[in-house]
Design a protein around this motif. Structure first.
Motif, PDB file in Angstrom:
ATOM      1  N   GLY A  58      20.200  15.528  24.501  1.00  0.00           N
ATOM      2  CA  GLY A  58      21.366  15.589  25.066  1.00  0.00           C
ATOM      3  C   GLY A  58      22.246  17.005  24.869  1.00  0.00           C
ATOM      4  O   GLY A  58      21.192  18.123  24.286  1.00  0.00           O
ATOM      5  N   TRP A  59      23.281  17.325  25.356  1.00  0.00           N
ATOM      6  CA  TRP A  59      23.915  18.685  25.275  1.00  0.00           C
ATOM      7  C   TRP A  59      25.251  18.301  24.398  1.00  0.00           C
ATOM      8  O   TRP A  59      25.936  17.291  24.500  1.00  0.00           O
ATOM      9  CB  TRP A  59      24.388  18.926  26.579  1.00  0.00           C
ATOM     10  CG  TRP A  59      23.039  19.602  27.338  1.00  0.00           C
ATOM     11  CD1 TRP A  59      22.617  18.675  28.297  1.00  0.00           C
ATOM     12  CD2 TRP A  59      22.429  20.801  27.435  1.00  0.00           C
ATOM     13  NE1 TRP A  59      21.505  19.380  28.803  1.00  0.00           N
ATOM     14  CE2 TRP A  59      21.350  20.834  28.308  1.00  0.00           C
ATOM     15  CE3 TRP A  59      22.623  21.878  26.672  1.00  0.00           C
ATOM     16  CZ2 TRP A  59      20.590  21.715  28.358  1.00  0.00           C
ATOM     17  CZ3 TRP A  59      21.948  22.962  26.714  1.00  0.00           C
ATOM     18  CH2 TRP A  59      20.970  23.056  27.710  1.00  0.00           C
ATOM     19  N   TYR A  60      25.512  19.163  23.474  1.00  0.00           N
ATOM     20  CA  TYR A  60      26.696  19.360  22.830  1.00  0.00           C
ATOM     21  C   TYR A  60      27.365  20.898  22.852  1.00  0.00           C
ATOM     22  O   TYR A  60      26.444  21.667  23.399  1.00  0.00           O
ATOM     23  CB  TYR A  60      26.367  19.372  21.026  1.00  0.00           C
ATOM     24  CG  TYR A  60      25.882  17.920  20.914  1.00  0.00           C
ATOM     25  CD1 TYR A  60      24.728  17.163  21.220  1.00  0.00           C
ATOM     26  CD2 TYR A  60      26.602  16.800  20.236  1.00  0.00           C
ATOM     27  CE1 TYR A  60      24.408  16.024  21.081  1.00  0.00           C
ATOM     28  CE2 TYR A  60      26.632  15.526  19.846  1.00  0.00           C
ATOM     29  CZ  TYR A  60      25.228  15.075  20.372  1.00  0.00           C
ATOM     30  OH  TYR A  60      25.015  13.909  19.940  1.00  0.00           O
ATOM     31  N   ARG A  61      28.342  20.933  22.472  1.00  0.00           N
ATOM     32  CA  ARG A  61      28.933  22.159  22.550  1.00  0.00           C
ATOM     33  C   ARG A  61      29.843  22.470  21.475  1.00  0.00           C
ATOM     34  O   ARG A  61      30.560  21.577  20.797  1.00  0.00           O
ATOM     35  CB  ARG A  61      29.706  22.392  23.960  1.00  0.00           C
ATOM     36  CG  ARG A  61      30.790  21.572  24.010  1.00  0.00           C
ATOM     37  CD  ARG A  61      31.598  21.804  25.390  1.00  0.00           C
ATOM     38  NE  ARG A  61      32.886  20.930  25.495  1.00  0.00           N
ATOM     39  CZ  ARG A  61      33.521  20.926  26.696  1.00  0.00           C
ATOM     40  NH1 ARG A  61      32.932  21.396  27.998  1.00  0.00           N
ATOM     41  NH2 ARG A  61      34.636  20.271  26.798  1.00  0.00           N
ATOM     42  N   GLN A  62      30.128  23.944  20.959  1.00  0.00           N
ATOM     43  CA  GLN A  62      30.996  24.211  20.006  1.00  0.00           C
ATOM     44  C   GLN A  62      31.964  25.545  20.587  1.00  0.00           C
ATOM     45  O   GLN A  62      31.109  26.478  20.702  1.00  0.00           O
ATOM     46  CB  GLN A  62      30.197  24.564  18.552  1.00  0.00           C
ATOM     47  CG  GLN A  62      31.194  24.665  17.615  1.00  0.00           C
ATOM     48  CD  GLN A  62      30.421  24.925  16.128  1.00  0.00           C
ATOM     49  OE1 GLN A  62      29.192  25.064  16.228  1.00  0.00           O
ATOM     50  NE2 GLN A  62      31.069  24.637  15.202  1.00  0.00           N
ATOM     51  N   ALA A  63      32.997  25.290  20.511  1.00  0.00           N
ATOM     52  CA  ALA A  63      33.959  26.177  20.886  1.00  0.00           C
ATOM     53  C   ALA A  63      34.433  26.923  19.604  1.00  0.00           C
ATOM     54  O   ALA A  63      34.656  26.579  18.579  1.00  0.00           O
ATOM     55  CB  ALA A  63      35.199  25.727  21.679  1.00  0.00           C
ATOM     56  N   PRO A  64      34.959  28.226  19.833  1.00  0.00           N
ATOM     57  CA  PRO A  64      35.523  29.005  18.728  1.00  0.00           C
ATOM     58  C   PRO A  64      36.289  28.403  17.839  1.00  0.00           C
ATOM     59  O   PRO A  64      37.548  27.861  18.506  1.00  0.00           O
ATOM     60  CB  PRO A  64      35.891  30.342  19.114  1.00  0.00           C
ATOM     61  CG  PRO A  64      35.213  30.301  20.598  1.00  0.00           C
ATOM     62  CD  PRO A  64      34.985  29.165  21.155  1.00  0.00           C
ATOM     63  N   GLY A  65      36.199  28.364  16.517  1.00  0.00           N
ATOM     64  CA  GLY A  65      37.349  27.566  15.601  1.00  0.00           C
ATOM     65  C   GLY A  65      37.229  26.140  15.762  1.00  0.00           C
ATOM     66  O   GLY A  65      37.998  25.417  15.060  1.00  0.00           O
ATOM     67  N   LYS A  66      36.326  25.506  16.644  1.00  0.00           N
ATOM     68  CA  LYS A  66      36.436  23.954  16.770  1.00  0.00           C
ATOM     69  C   LYS A  66      34.900  23.443  16.218  1.00  0.00           C
ATOM     70  O   LYS A  66      34.151  24.149  15.999  1.00  0.00           O
ATOM     71  CB  LYS A  66      36.535  23.429  17.983  1.00  0.00           C
ATOM     72  CG  LYS A  66      37.838  23.840  18.555  1.00  0.00           C
ATOM     73  CD  LYS A  66      38.062  23.614  20.023  1.00  0.00           C
ATOM     74  CE  LYS A  66      39.627  23.510  20.675  1.00  0.00           C
ATOM     75  NZ  LYS A  66      39.778  23.018  21.782  1.00  0.00           N
ATOM     76  N   GLN A  67      34.935  22.100  15.863  1.00  0.00           N
ATOM     77  CA  GLN A  67      33.778  21.645  15.634  1.00  0.00           C
ATOM     78  C   GLN A  67      32.818  21.274  16.968  1.00  0.00           C
ATOM     79  O   GLN A  67      33.288  21.196  18.060  1.00  0.00           O
ATOM     80  CB  GLN A  67      33.965  20.100  14.949  1.00  0.00           C
ATOM     81  CG  GLN A  67      34.734  20.274  13.681  1.00  0.00           C
ATOM     82  CD  GLN A  67      34.801  18.806  13.012  1.00  0.00           C
ATOM     83  OE1 GLN A  67      35.030  17.696  13.732  1.00  0.00           O
ATOM     84  NE2 GLN A  67      34.657  18.703  11.664  1.00  0.00           N
ATOM     85  N   ARG A  68      31.442  21.061  16.684  1.00  0.00           N
ATOM     86  CA  ARG A  68      30.527  20.747  17.767  1.00  0.00           C
ATOM     87  C   ARG A  68      31.013  19.391  18.078  1.00  0.00           C
ATOM     88  O   ARG A  68      31.262  18.326  17.304  1.00  0.00           O
ATOM     89  CB  ARG A  68      29.083  20.700  16.988  1.00  0.00           C
ATOM     90  CG  ARG A  68      27.988  20.799  18.128  1.00  0.00           C
ATOM     91  CD  ARG A  68      26.790  20.844  17.474  1.00  0.00           C
ATOM     92  NE  ARG A  68      26.697  22.546  16.879  1.00  0.00           N
ATOM     93  CZ  ARG A  68      25.611  22.894  16.508  1.00  0.00           C
ATOM     94  NH1 ARG A  68      24.223  22.258  16.589  1.00  0.00           N
ATOM     95  NH2 ARG A  68      25.412  24.112  15.886  1.00  0.00           N
ATOM     96  N   GLU A  69      30.868  19.281  19.593  1.00  0.00           N
ATOM     97  CA  GLU A  69      31.133  17.808  20.103  1.00  0.00           C
ATOM     98  C   GLU A  69      30.120  17.621  21.345  1.00  0.00           C
ATOM     99  O   GLU A  69      29.649  18.393  21.796  1.00  0.00           O
ATOM    100  CB  GLU A  69      32.559  17.951  20.678  1.00  0.00           C
ATOM    101  CG  GLU A  69      32.818  18.959  21.893  1.00  0.00           C
ATOM    102  CD  GLU A  69      34.076  18.964  22.574  1.00  0.00           C
ATOM    103  OE1 GLU A  69      34.890  18.305  21.888  1.00  0.00           O
ATOM    104  OE2 GLU A  69      34.390  19.874  23.737  1.00  0.00           O
ATOM    105  N   LEU A  70      30.102  16.091  21.187  1.00  0.00           N
ATOM    106  CA  LEU A  70      29.334  15.783  22.520  1.00  0.00           C
ATOM    107  C   LEU A  70      29.617  16.255  23.828  1.00  0.00           C
ATOM    108  O   LEU A  70      30.838  15.981  24.084  1.00  0.00           O
ATOM    109  CB  LEU A  70      29.254  14.171  22.371  1.00  0.00           C
ATOM    110  CG  LEU A  70      28.441  13.267  23.375  1.00  0.00           C
ATOM    111  CD1 LEU A  70      26.901  13.552  23.360  1.00  0.00           C
ATOM    112  CD2 LEU A  70      28.733  11.999  23.444  1.00  0.00           C
TER     113      LEU A  70
END
Length: 115
Positions: free
Chosen positions: A35-47
């Motif tokens: 899968g792929w997850y992402r993490q934006a600046p200042g945020k938690q990693r999300e699905l």
């Protein structure tokens, strides 16, 4: 052990498209889900999206209708086609692989959506 290497990130304008790739190597036969997850600046990693070995897919609400996850088992590669990109899609995108016992992560690839 499984090694994951992402590619395909970059700078794209709003409304544009990108395709991310994740090449797996090592004990790939043990992988059940990628899968792929992402993490934006200042945020938690999300699905973002996952795909099973049987090609069953699951998407975050934010990805539905815009992103498509797929896999090429012959190449041990999973893809994320991202269309209609928005500035809020800006993040580091991480590839993930899971076996029955272990979980593996790539180092990430940066996607920036900006005009």
């Amino acid at each position: 052990q499984v090694q994951l290497v992402e590619s395909g990130g970059g700078l794209v304008q709003p409304g544009g498209s990108l395709r991310l790739s994740c090449a797996a190597s090592g004990s790939v036969g043990s992988i059940n889900v990628m899968g792929w997850y992402r993490q934006a600046p200042g945020k938690q990693r999300e699905l973002v999206a996952t795909i099973t070995s049987g090609e069953r897919t699951n998407y975050a609400d934010s990805a539905k209708g815009r992103f498509t996850i797929s896999r090429d088992n012959a190449k041990n590669t999973v893809y994320l086609q991202m269309n209609s990109l928005k500035p809020e899609d800006t993040a580091v995108y991480y590839c993930n692989a899971r076996s029955l016992r272990l979980e593996y992560w790539g180092k990430g690839t940066l996607v920036t959506v900006s005009s």
